[in-house]
Every structure is written in structure tokens, then in C-alpha cells.
Design a protein around this motif. Structure first.
Motif, short mmCIF file in Angstrom:
data_model
loop_
_atom_site.label_atom_id
_atom_site.label_comp_id
_atom_site.label_asym_id
_atom_site.label_seq_id
_atom_site.Cartn_x
_atom_site.Cartn_y
_atom_site.Cartn_z
N ALA A 185 71.47 -27.90 4.49
CA ALA A 185 69.64 -28.56 3.97
C ALA A 185 69.55 -29.34 3.20
CB ALA A 185 70.54 -27.83 1.90
N TYR A 186 70.40 -30.54 3.74
CA TYR A 186 70.23 -32.16 3.61
C TYR A 186 69.38 -32.03 5.22
CZ TYR A 186 69.84 -37.21 3.82
OH TYR A 186 69.77 -38.27 4.35
N SER A 187 69.68 -31.84 6.17
CA SER A 187 68.94 -31.97 7.44
C SER A 187 68.06 -31.27 7.29
CB SER A 187 69.97 -31.56 8.30
OG SER A 187 70.78 -30.43 8.80
N MET A 188 67.81 -29.83 6.99
CA MET A 188 66.36 -29.29 7.51
C MET A 188 65.65 -29.54 5.99
SD MET A 188 67.49 -25.32 7.97
CE MET A 188 65.91 -24.82 7.79
N PHE A 189 65.91 -29.72 5.24
CA PHE A 189 64.63 -30.18 4.08
C PHE A 189 64.33 -31.28 3.35
CE2 PHE A 189 66.66 -25.97 3.81
CZ PHE A 189 64.52 -24.98 4.48
N LEU A 190 65.63 -32.13 2.98
CA LEU A 190 65.63 -32.99 3.14
C LEU A 190 65.02 -34.24 3.71
CD1 LEU A 190 67.92 -33.26 -0.11
CD2 LEU A 190 66.03 -33.06 0.05
N LYS A 191 66.12 -34.18 5.29
CA LYS A 191 66.01 -35.42 6.09
C LYS A 191 66.20 -35.10 6.93
CE LYS A 191 67.40 -39.68 7.24
NZ LYS A 191 68.77 -40.76 6.76
N PRO A 192 64.57 -34.04 7.32
CA PRO A 192 64.24 -33.54 9.03
C PRO A 192 64.29 -34.21 9.93
CG PRO A 192 62.53 -33.48 7.48
CD PRO A 192 63.16 -34.41 6.19
N GLU A 193 64.12 -36.16 9.53
CA GLU A 193 64.17 -36.23 10.85
C GLU A 193 65.46 -36.90 11.19
OE1 GLU A 193 64.17 -38.66 6.86
OE2 GLU A 193 63.20 -37.08 7.21
N MET A 194 66.49 -36.31 10.63
CA MET A 194 67.56 -36.88 11.30
C MET A 194 68.06 -36.05 12.78
SD MET A 194 71.29 -35.84 8.88
CE MET A 194 72.81 -36.41 9.08
N ASP A 195 68.60 -36.98 12.80
CA ASP A 195 68.49 -37.06 14.27
C ASP A 195 70.45 -35.38 14.45
OD1 ASP A 195 70.46 -37.82 17.36
OD2 ASP A 195 71.93 -37.34 15.97
N ARG A 196 69.21 -34.79 15.47
CA ARG A 196 70.07 -33.51 15.23
C ARG A 196 70.89 -33.26 15.82
NH1 ARG A 196 67.84 -31.63 11.47
NH2 ARG A 196 68.73 -29.57 12.00
N PHE A 197 71.68 -34.72 16.90
CA PHE A 197 73.16 -34.33 17.01
C PHE A 197 74.30 -34.80 16.02
CE2 PHE A 197 76.91 -37.34 18.59
CZ PHE A 197 77.02 -35.77 19.78
N THR A 198 73.50 -36.17 15.44
CA THR A 198 74.40 -35.76 14.05
C THR A 198 74.80 -34.63 13.36
OG1 THR A 198 73.80 -38.33 14.53
CG2 THR A 198 75.15 -37.68 12.47
N ALA A 199 73.70 -33.79 13.06
CA ALA A 199 74.06 -33.23 11.67
C ALA A 199 74.42 -31.56 12.40
CB ALA A 199 72.40 -33.21 12.22
N SER A 200 73.97 -31.57 13.68
CA SER A 200 74.66 -30.58 14.38
C SER A 200 76.23 -30.69 14.47
CB SER A 200 74.39 -29.92 15.11
OG SER A 200 72.87 -29.59 15.84
N MET A 201 76.64 -31.56 14.86
CA MET A 201 78.16 -31.70 15.07
C MET A 201 78.54 -32.05 13.51
SD MET A 201 79.04 -32.35 18.16
CE MET A 201 80.38 -33.61 17.44
N GLY A 202 78.21 -32.48 12.56
CA GLY A 202 78.40 -32.65 11.11
C GLY A 202 78.61 -31.21 10.09
N ILE A 203 77.59 -30.21 10.80
CA ILE A 203 77.47 -29.56 9.88
C ILE A 203 79.05 -28.08 10.75
CG2 ILE A 203 76.76 -26.45 10.54
CD1 ILE A 203 73.85 -28.63 10.07
N MET A 204 79.01 -28.47 12.56
CA MET A 204 79.53 -27.39 12.50
C MET A 204 80.97 -27.77 12.74
SD MET A 204 77.96 -24.81 13.26
CE MET A 204 79.27 -24.11 13.98
#
Length: 222
Positions: free
Chosen positions: A176-195
Motif C-alpha cells: 500500500a505504501y509503495s502503490m499509493f503513498l509513494k508511487p515514485e519509490m524505486d520498484r526494485f526496492t519495493a518489490s524486494m521488501g514486499i516479497m
């Protein structure tokens, strides 16, 4: 360490490597994501007829998690709601599984209620048409966390299951944070943290369930 846990860890690392090297459009991306959960499903379903009710529920919850993983890994847009719905069912099933030996313990619901309502209020301005689906899902993950905390146990499976529920909440919060609150967040970093947090959560819930099944069988055999 059980062989399915070893395989789970190895294939989880494979998917993390896939996140770093390929995109969702690659034919290898989807199978690399779902194989770790599929390993846990097969490990439980091998004994499905002899599992206790909680074990069967967790096995089914893993299946719906697999559906959710698959929808969210598809490269085309528009599958987020289907993935969310699949994980919603999984969370409700896990909540029921945790409730089987639990009292209500409303005081333990307070921290989850405070977190869920606060996080939802922060998300509201960014949700648009997803307001209701996301609100329902946040309620479901907080329910799952509460029911995991309210179990009538202080055993190792209890702590593993509770930790799994809390890490699951963390993983979904990162989404939710990476999609809605900080969509500019690096996708690699977000995906790694999520998974990473997602895989840890699922294997903890699986391990708690397996330990409980072994305890029940040892009692039956004595």
C-alpha cells in the motif's frame, strides 16, 4: 531443517533474483514467484485427509494466496482487484484457522484497530475507486493479526503464527505504501521488501501449522 523449507528458501531466492534481473513480461517471472508457495501447498496437501481442521484451513489459505500471487504477477493492468480479492479470502481463512482455539480477547484487538484505522485514513486521499476494496482488505489483515494474537497458547507454534501474521501485515503495508503513498519509490526496492516479508510470513504460518500437526499426531500415538 525440513526439505520443503530448504526448497522454499532456495526458490524464494530464485524469485528475488528474478526481480533483480527480469520484468513481469518475462515468461519466467510468474512461475518463479509462485513456486515457493506451491512447495508449501504440496507439502501440506500430501497429508490433507489426516490434517486437523486448522491444517486444512491453512492449506486452503495457501491456495488462495497462490491465486493472489498469480493475479498480481500478470503483466497486464486490471488484475490488482482480483489479486486483492484472492488474498482477502486467504486472510479470512487464516483468521478462522487462528480462531479455532481462541477466546475473543477484545483488548488485543485495540492495537490492530488503531493501526488499521490510522493507516486507512492516511491512504484515503490516494485510493480513489479502490477505497472500499482496500478498506475491506485492511480490516481483514488486522482481523487476522488480532486472531493470531488471541490464541489460547504460549507454545512455539503460537509465536511462529503470530510473527507470521505480523510480518504479513508488514508486507501488505509495504504494498500500500509503495502503490499509493509513494508511487515514485524505486520498484526494485519495493518489490524486494514486499516479497521478502511475504515469503517470511507464509513460511512462518506454514511452520506453525506443521509443528501443531506433529504435536497432535504425537499425542494421538501415545
Amino acid at each position: 531443517m525440513a526439505k520443503e523449507i530448504v526448497l522454499f528458501v532456495l526458490y524464494s531466492i530464485v524469485h528475488l533474483f528474478a526481480i533483480a534481473t527480469i520484468t513481469k513480461q518475462d515468461v519466467f517471472y510468474l512461475p518463479s514467484k509462485i513456486i515457493p508457495i506451491l512447495i508449501l501447498i504440496v507439502a501440506l496437501f500430501r497429508y490433507f485427509p489426516s490434517l486437523e481442521k486448522r491444517g486444512k484451513l491453512v492449506a486452503v489459505g495457501l491456495v488462495f494466496s497462490l491465486f493472489g500471487d498469480s493475479f498480481l504477477a500478470l503483466p497486464k493492468e486490471g488484475f490488482f482487484v482480483f489479486g486483492l480479492g484472492s488474498f482477502l479470502i486467504a486472510q479470512l481463512i487464516y483468521s478462522y484457522a487462528f480462531t479455532l482455539d481462541s477466546k475473543i480477547k477484545p483488548i488485543l484487538a485495540v492495537p490492530f484497530l488503531l493501526f488499521g484505522s490510522s493507516f486507512f485514513l492516511v491512504l484515503v486521499p490516494k485510493l480513489g475507486s479502490l477505497l472500499i476494496p482496500v478498506g475491506v482488505y485492511i480490516s481483514a489483515i488486522c482481523l487476522m493479526g488480532w486472531r493470531a494474537a488471541a490464541r489460547n497458547s504460549v507454545s512455539k507454534p503460537f509465536y511462529l503464527g503470530l510473527l507470521g501474521a505480523l510480518v504479513f501485515i508488514l508486507s501488505d503495508s509495504l504494498i500500500a505504501y509503495s502503490m499509493f503513498l509513494k508511487p515514485e519509490m524505486d520498484r526494485f526496492t519495493a518489490s524486494m521488501g514486499i516479497m521478502i516479508t511475504y515469503y517470511i510470513a507464509q513460511v512462518l504460518i506454514y511452520s506453525a501449522t506443521k509443528l501443531e500437526e506433529l504435536d497432535v499426531r504425537s499425542v494421538k500415538n501415545t
